[in-house]
Design a protein around this motif. Structure first.
Motif, PDB file in Angstrom:
ATOM      1  N   ILE A 139       0.812  -1.365  -0.066  1.00 33.85           N
ATOM      2  CA  ILE A 139      -0.102  -0.155   0.000  1.00 33.85           C
ATOM      3  C   ILE A 139       0.913   1.436  -0.100  1.00 33.85           C
ATOM      4  N   PRO A 140       1.972   1.458   0.712  1.00 40.25           N
ATOM      5  CA  PRO A 140       2.626   2.470   0.816  1.00 40.25           C
ATOM      6  C   PRO A 140       3.389   2.922  -0.466  1.00 40.25           C
ATOM      7  N   LYS A 141       3.771   1.779  -1.271  1.00 39.93           N
ATOM      8  CA  LYS A 141       4.614   2.031  -2.439  1.00 39.93           C
ATOM      9  C   LYS A 141       3.489   2.424  -3.625  1.00 39.93           C
ATOM     10  N   VAL A 142       2.266   2.020  -3.652  1.00 45.25           N
ATOM     11  CA  VAL A 142       1.523   2.124  -4.660  1.00 45.25           C
ATOM     12  C   VAL A 142       0.914   3.581  -4.285  1.00 45.25           C
ATOM     13  N   ARG A 190      11.571  15.517   0.303  1.00 49.67           N
ATOM     14  CA  ARG A 190      10.732  14.583   1.391  1.00 49.67           C
ATOM     15  C   ARG A 190      10.213  13.512   0.279  1.00 49.67           C
ATOM     16  N   PHE A 191       9.866  13.839  -0.709  1.00 47.33           N
ATOM     17  CA  PHE A 191       9.521  12.417  -1.728  1.00 47.33           C
ATOM     18  C   PHE A 191      10.491  11.613  -1.875  1.00 47.33           C
ATOM     19  N   ASP A 192      11.788  12.059  -1.971  1.00 46.15           N
ATOM     20  CA  ASP A 192      12.752  11.249  -2.374  1.00 46.15           C
ATOM     21  C   ASP A 192      13.081  10.125  -0.970  1.00 46.15           C
ATOM     22  N   GLU A 193      12.978  10.912   0.185  1.00 41.85           N
ATOM     23  CA  GLU A 193      13.148  10.337   1.573  1.00 41.85           C
ATOM     24  C   GLU A 193      12.177   9.137   1.615  1.00 41.85           C
ATOM     25  N   LEU A 194      10.800   9.457   1.178  1.00 42.84           N
ATOM     26  CA  LEU A 194       9.874   8.376   1.414  1.00 42.84           C
ATOM     27  C   LEU A 194      10.162   7.399   0.618  1.00 42.84           C
ATOM     28  N   THR A 195      10.306   7.697  -0.756  1.00 49.03           N
ATOM     29  CA  THR A 195      10.748   6.507  -1.658  1.00 49.03           C
ATOM     30  C   THR A 195      11.799   5.776  -1.541  1.00 49.03           C
ATOM     31  N   GLU A 196      12.981   6.281  -1.012  1.00 48.40           N
ATOM     32  CA  GLU A 196      13.930   5.590  -0.448  1.00 48.40           C
ATOM     33  C   GLU A 196      13.826   4.791   0.774  1.00 48.40           C
ATOM     34  N   LYS A 197      12.827   5.193   1.569  1.00 50.02           N
ATOM     35  CA  LYS A 197      12.263   4.485   2.811  1.00 50.02           C
ATOM     36  C   LYS A 197      11.726   3.232   2.365  1.00 50.02           C
ATOM     37  N   HIS A 198      10.837   3.356   1.390  1.00 51.54           N
ATOM     38  CA  HIS A 198      10.148   2.085   0.846  1.00 51.54           C
ATOM     39  C   HIS A 198      10.655   1.293  -0.173  1.00 51.54           C
ATOM     40  N   GLY A 199      11.842   1.554  -0.619  1.00 52.85           N
ATOM     41  CA  GLY A 199      12.740   0.787  -1.671  1.00 52.85           C
ATOM     42  C   GLY A 199      12.120   1.103  -3.037  1.00 52.85           C
ATOM     43  N   LEU A 200      11.798   2.440  -3.414  1.00 52.68           N
ATOM     44  CA  LEU A 200      11.565   2.841  -4.746  1.00 52.68           C
ATOM     45  C   LEU A 200      12.513   3.463  -5.264  1.00 52.68           C
ATOM     46  N   ASP A 201      13.086   3.649  -6.531  1.00 53.03           N
ATOM     47  CA  ASP A 201      13.889   4.187  -7.077  1.00 53.03           C
ATOM     48  C   ASP A 201      13.144   4.798  -8.408  1.00 53.03           C
ATOM     49  N   ILE A 202      13.874   5.845  -9.053  1.00 51.64           N
ATOM     50  CA  ILE A 202      13.292   6.581 -10.139  1.00 51.64           C
ATOM     51  C   ILE A 202      12.801   5.388 -11.406  1.00 51.64           C
ATOM     52  N   THR A 203      13.584   4.419 -11.359  1.00 47.75           N
ATOM     53  CA  THR A 203      13.195   3.470 -12.450  1.00 47.75           C
ATOM     54  C   THR A 203      11.818   2.620 -11.935  1.00 47.75           C
ATOM     55  N   SER A 204      11.848   2.295 -11.027  1.00 51.41           N
ATOM     56  CA  SER A 204      10.451   1.414 -10.541  1.00 51.41           C
ATOM     57  C   SER A 204       9.342   2.480 -10.387  1.00 51.41           C
ATOM     58  N   LEU A 205       9.567   3.849 -10.107  1.00 50.58           N
ATOM     59  CA  LEU A 205       8.561   4.767 -10.192  1.00 50.58           C
ATOM     60  C   LEU A 205       7.749   4.757 -11.258  1.00 50.58           C
ATOM     61  N   ASN A 206       8.560   5.061 -12.421  1.00 50.59           N
ATOM     62  CA  ASN A 206       8.239   5.176 -13.760  1.00 50.59           C
ATOM     63  C   ASN A 206       7.704   4.231 -14.307  1.00 50.59           C
ATOM     64  N   ARG A 207       8.035   2.784 -13.999  1.00 47.21           N
ATOM     65  CA  ARG A 207       7.476   1.525 -14.638  1.00 47.21           C
ATOM     66  C   ARG A 207       6.084   1.300 -13.657  1.00 47.21           C
ATOM     67  N   LEU A 208       5.939   1.713 -12.437  1.00 50.21           N
ATOM     68  CA  LEU A 208       5.038   1.479 -11.903  1.00 50.21           C
ATOM     69  C   LEU A 208       3.654   2.460 -12.245  1.00 50.21           C
ATOM     70  N   ARG A 209       4.341   3.644 -12.710  1.00 51.52           N
ATOM     71  CA  ARG A 209       3.315   4.767 -13.171  1.00 51.52           C
ATOM     72  C   ARG A 209       2.685   4.470 -14.234  1.00 51.52           C
ATOM     73  N   ARG A 210       3.292   3.939 -15.376  1.00 48.15           N
ATOM     74  CA  ARG A 210       2.785   3.320 -16.546  1.00 48.15           C
ATOM     75  C   ARG A 210       1.869   1.894 -16.100  1.00 48.15           C
ATOM     76  N   VAL A 211       1.959   1.005 -15.132  1.00 45.96           N
ATOM     77  CA  VAL A 211       1.066   0.187 -14.798  1.00 45.96           C
ATOM     78  C   VAL A 211      -0.148   0.919 -13.965  1.00 45.96           C
ATOM     79  N   LEU A 212       0.056   2.007 -13.493  1.00 42.44           N
ATOM     80  CA  LEU A 212      -1.082   2.617 -12.911  1.00 42.44           C
ATOM     81  C   LEU A 212      -1.909   3.304 -13.713  1.00 42.44           C
ATOM     82  N   LYS A 213      -1.391   3.941 -14.891  1.00 43.33           N
ATOM     83  CA  LYS A 213      -2.072   4.563 -16.115  1.00 43.33           C
ATOM     84  C   LYS A 213      -2.722   3.458 -16.754  1.00 43.33           C
ATOM     85  N   GLU A 214      -2.356   2.180 -17.051  1.00 45.18           N
ATOM     86  CA  GLU A 214      -3.208   1.249 -17.644  1.00 45.18           C
ATOM     87  C   GLU A 214      -4.527   0.811 -16.754  1.00 45.18           C
ATOM     88  N   GLN A 215      -4.176   0.739 -15.244  1.00 46.24           N
ATOM     89  CA  GLN A 215      -5.305   0.364 -14.565  1.00 46.24           C
ATOM     90  C   GLN A 215      -6.276   1.417 -14.581  1.00 46.24           C
TER      91      GLN A 215
END
Length: 247
Positions: A139-142, A190-215
């Motif tokens: 849930i935090p990642k999504v 602050r957003f970079d701190e939260l993404t690093e805390k939950h194990g997200l980088d810019i590559t995973s953010l872009n990939r998950l955003r494409r999945v989000l747009k499809e959904q």
């Protein structure tokens, strides 16, 4: 004239001039300081390490436990634990839905989003199916991906970057100026701190955003806003405006 029962009931009270033994409880000083009625630390640790089946109190009730280590819980309790009881039907799905709203709301407050952006994030998260995100469906990642999508989408619309036809007609200098003005949420510290805390980088953010747009396109929740009815007549006055005029 006082009865014998009254004298026995009042025999514990201390009277001036009465004599008592040194070990008599009546000789103990009465203190009302904070913490005097609490359990001592040593007694509490000893009770937690020795006690096995909860406090032994005649009026206590044990819910969801067996009466002894050798016995087993009843069928009704087992059905409650396995959510097979009619009172527990759909409990896990309801709690999952509430967790999505609660975590998304907390992250929006942490990133200081506007009320409209927060309601857009919560509205999308409330209708979104997280199974499409695979191993990254926490849930935090999504929620962070949805927050980035909502904020960047609003900033893109403000600059007109969402209009591909208009963008195609602009000269290269004007196009470069627009992209220089655009600031993604990923540039926020602050957003970079939260993404690093939950194990997200810019590559995973872009990939998950494409999945989000499809959904979002499949479910039709592009403009889902929590607490707002999209079919409401905008010509009618809202309850909020009436309350503000009343104040």
């Amino acid at each position: 004239m006082r009865r014998d029962g009254d004298s026995q009931a009042a025999s514990w009270q201390w009277q001036s001039g009465a004599t008592a033994e040194p070990d008599d409880p009546r000789n103990r000083p009465l203190s009302r300081l904070p913490g005097d009625g609490a359990v001592r630390r040593a007694d509490l640790q000893r009770d937690e390490s020795v006690r096995r089946w909860g406090p032994v109190t005649p009026s206590a009730t044990l819910i969801g436990r067996a009466q002894s280590p050798e016995s087993d819980v009843g069928e009704n309790i087992r059905r409650l634990h396995e959510e097979r009881h009619s009172a527990m039907a759909g409990h896990s799905s309801r709690m999952h839905h509430l967790d999505k709203l609660r975590v998304s709301h907390a992250l929006c407050n942490d990133l200081a989003l506007t009320p409209w952006q927060r309601d857009c994030v919560i509205g999308i998260m409330a209708e979104l199916n997280l199974t499409a995100f695979g191993s990254q469906r926490a849930i935090p990642k999504v929620a962070l991906v949805v927050i980035r999508h909502v904020v960047d989408r609003e900033r893109e619309h403000y600059l007109g970057l969402h209009d591909s036809e208009w963008i195609g007609q602009l000269p290269s200098e004007r196009l470069g100026d627009l992209y220089d003005q655009f600031q993604s949420l990923t540039d926020d510290d602050r957003f970079d701190e939260l993404t690093e805390k939950h194990g997200l980088d810019i590559t995973s953010l872009n990939r998950l955003r494409r999945v989000l747009k499809e959904q979002i396109e499949e479910q039709g929740i592009e403009f889902a806003v929590h607490g707002r009815n999209p079919h409401r007549d905008p010509n009618l006055p809202s309850l909020t405006s009436r309350g503000e005029r009343r104040d």
